[in-house]
Every structure is written in C-alpha cells, then in structure tokens.
Enzyme design. Structure first.
Site, short mmCIF file in Angstrom:
data_model
loop_
_atom_site.label_atom_id
_atom_site.label_comp_id
_atom_site.label_asym_id
_atom_site.label_seq_id
_atom_site.Cartn_x
_atom_site.Cartn_y
_atom_site.Cartn_z
N LYS A 128 0.83 -1.20 0.00
CA LYS A 128 0.00 0.00 0.00
C LYS A 128 0.87 1.26 0.00
O LYS A 128 0.70 2.15 -0.83
CB LYS A 128 -0.94 -0.02 1.21
CG LYS A 128 -1.94 1.12 1.24
CD LYS A 128 -1.47 2.22 2.14
CE LYS A 128 -2.38 3.44 1.98
NZ LYS A 128 -1.92 4.53 2.86
N ASP A 147 -6.24 0.36 0.37
CA ASP A 147 -6.34 0.62 1.80
C ASP A 147 -7.72 0.17 2.26
O ASP A 147 -8.46 -0.48 1.50
CB ASP A 147 -6.14 2.10 2.09
CG ASP A 147 -7.15 2.94 1.35
OD1 ASP A 147 -8.30 2.49 1.18
OD2 ASP A 147 -6.81 4.04 0.93
#
Length: 218
Positions: A128, A147
């Site tokens: 991420k 996310d």
DNA sequence: ATCCCGAGGG
DNA sequence: CCCTCTGGAT
C-alpha cells in the site's frame, strides 16, 4: 452466461464507475502534505489507521525539525515518538520512519527507491505504502493502492470477493487501465469518506447506486 | 490471528 | 462502550 462474458461485463462496469468517479471528483488529489519523496514516504507511514487530516497536523513540525532522510535517520527516537504521537501506533511509526531513513542512507544512496522490490525492504513499508510513493513521487503505476476504503468499496461494488489486500489489488489491476490505477484509488477514497462510509453508507444519495450490487433496489 | 495505538463518532 | 480511520510485522 460464460466466464468470459461475466468477466468482461464486470470490466465494463468497473470502467463506467471510473468515469463517474472522475466526474464526481474532478479535482481529487493525494491529500497528504509533503515536499519531497522522503516526506511523502513518512506521511504515508504515518497515515496507517489514521486520517490524512491528522497526519497533516503533525507533519509541519516534524518536517521542520527533521527535513530530510539524513536528519530522520539520526533522529532521537523519543523526540520522534513525541512528534508523531497523536497519529497512533507512535512507537512503531517512529521506529519505522527512522529505520527506513537509515536504510535509505545506507543502502539506497540517500534517495527513496523507485522500485517495488526495494521499497518493500524498508521497515514499515508494504504494497500500500509503496504504491502511493511510486505513483505520486515517481509517476510509476506499479499497482493499485488498496487501503481500508478501497477494499471496502471494491467489495461492495462487486468488483472483488476477496478480503486480502493483494487479491483485491490483483482484481483491480485486471479490471482497470493501468494509467487509471492511482486515480481510481484516490477517488474511491474520496467517495468512501464522503458517501460510502464504513458504518452507514449513504446509498440514497450515492451516484454509483445503479451500478452497485450492494445498494438497495429502489 | 494478534498486536501496535490515539482520536473522534455514534 | 464499540467501531473506524489511506497498515504492517510477528
């Protein structure tokens, strides 16, 4: 209906959603404040389980005190913890920020690496964080930033059945044009904050409702 | 699966 | 009180 048809219709729907998101949030940008790649990396590390708004409250002081990788690599850990305290997970975040900057100085010539493999070696950095840094610091679309918002909305929109971030990312990579990977994430996050929030999604005022299998039929 | 962790909403 | 917020490491 065959598997090919089913998958391509999902792709059509994903791209229709993308078009709507661009219309809904034409000016969407990364909402973290930063000046340099290292500052972006640090801001993203701080954003774990924390709003960008709060991250932006601590970074001005943090970056004034420790402006670059050299300074952060040599920072006093207690001082660093105090500066990032209000973002939560402050012990891990401080250690990871300093550790990442130490590695950047020692192994990467003082610069934030620009490849996925190298970024993943930094403490506190997984896909991420790496995807955000690659996209915004270097303009490289290595993957889709997944996310909590992206995961939740992608699943509600019926574009993945998985909970594991990597599998969600793979589904999105197969559905969306590579050039749109990052702006998908940014706009989905906007929509996740404004309309499709975790607790009580506002399907009644959602402009994607007709494309969303989770929205109540009207 | 569990831990790290603060802040704000409901 | 419980849940959630741009996660990652063990």
């Amino acid at each position: 209906m065959g598997i090919i048809t089913k998958r391509s219709s999902k792709k059509v729907r994903a791209n229709e959603i993308l078009i709507r998101l661009k219309r809904l949030y034409p000016d969407a940008v990364c909402s973290l404040d930063y000046e340099t790649p290292v500052q972006l990396l640090v801001a993203v590390i701080l954003s774990a389980q924390c709003t960008d708004e709060r991250v932006n409250m601590v970074t001005p002081k943090l970056f004034a005190r420790f402006p670059d990788a050299i300074a952060m690599a040599n920072a006093d850990l207690d001082e660093l913890m105090e500066l990032v305290h209000s973002t939560g997970f402050y012990r891990n975040k401080a250690k990871n920020i300093r550790g990442a900057c130490e590695m950047i100085m020692r192994d990467f010539d003082g610069k934030v690496p620009n490849t996925m493999d190298s970024l993943l070696k930094l403490p506190g950095v997984a896909r991420k964080t790496a995807n955000v840094v690659l996209a915004h610091a270097y303009g490289i679309n290595a993957g889709v930033t997944v996310d909590t918002h992206v995961k939740r909305l992608t699943k509600r929109l019926g574009l993945t059945k998985f909970d594991e971030p990597l599998k969600v990312e793979r589904d999105l990579m197969s559905l969306l044009p590579q050039r749109d990977w990052e702006n998908w994430s940014i706009r989905i996050i906007y929509h996740g904050r404004a309309v499709c929030n975790a607790r009580k999604p506002a399907c009644d005022r959602c402009d994607l409702a007709d494309l969303c299998p989770s929205a109540p039929k009207t």
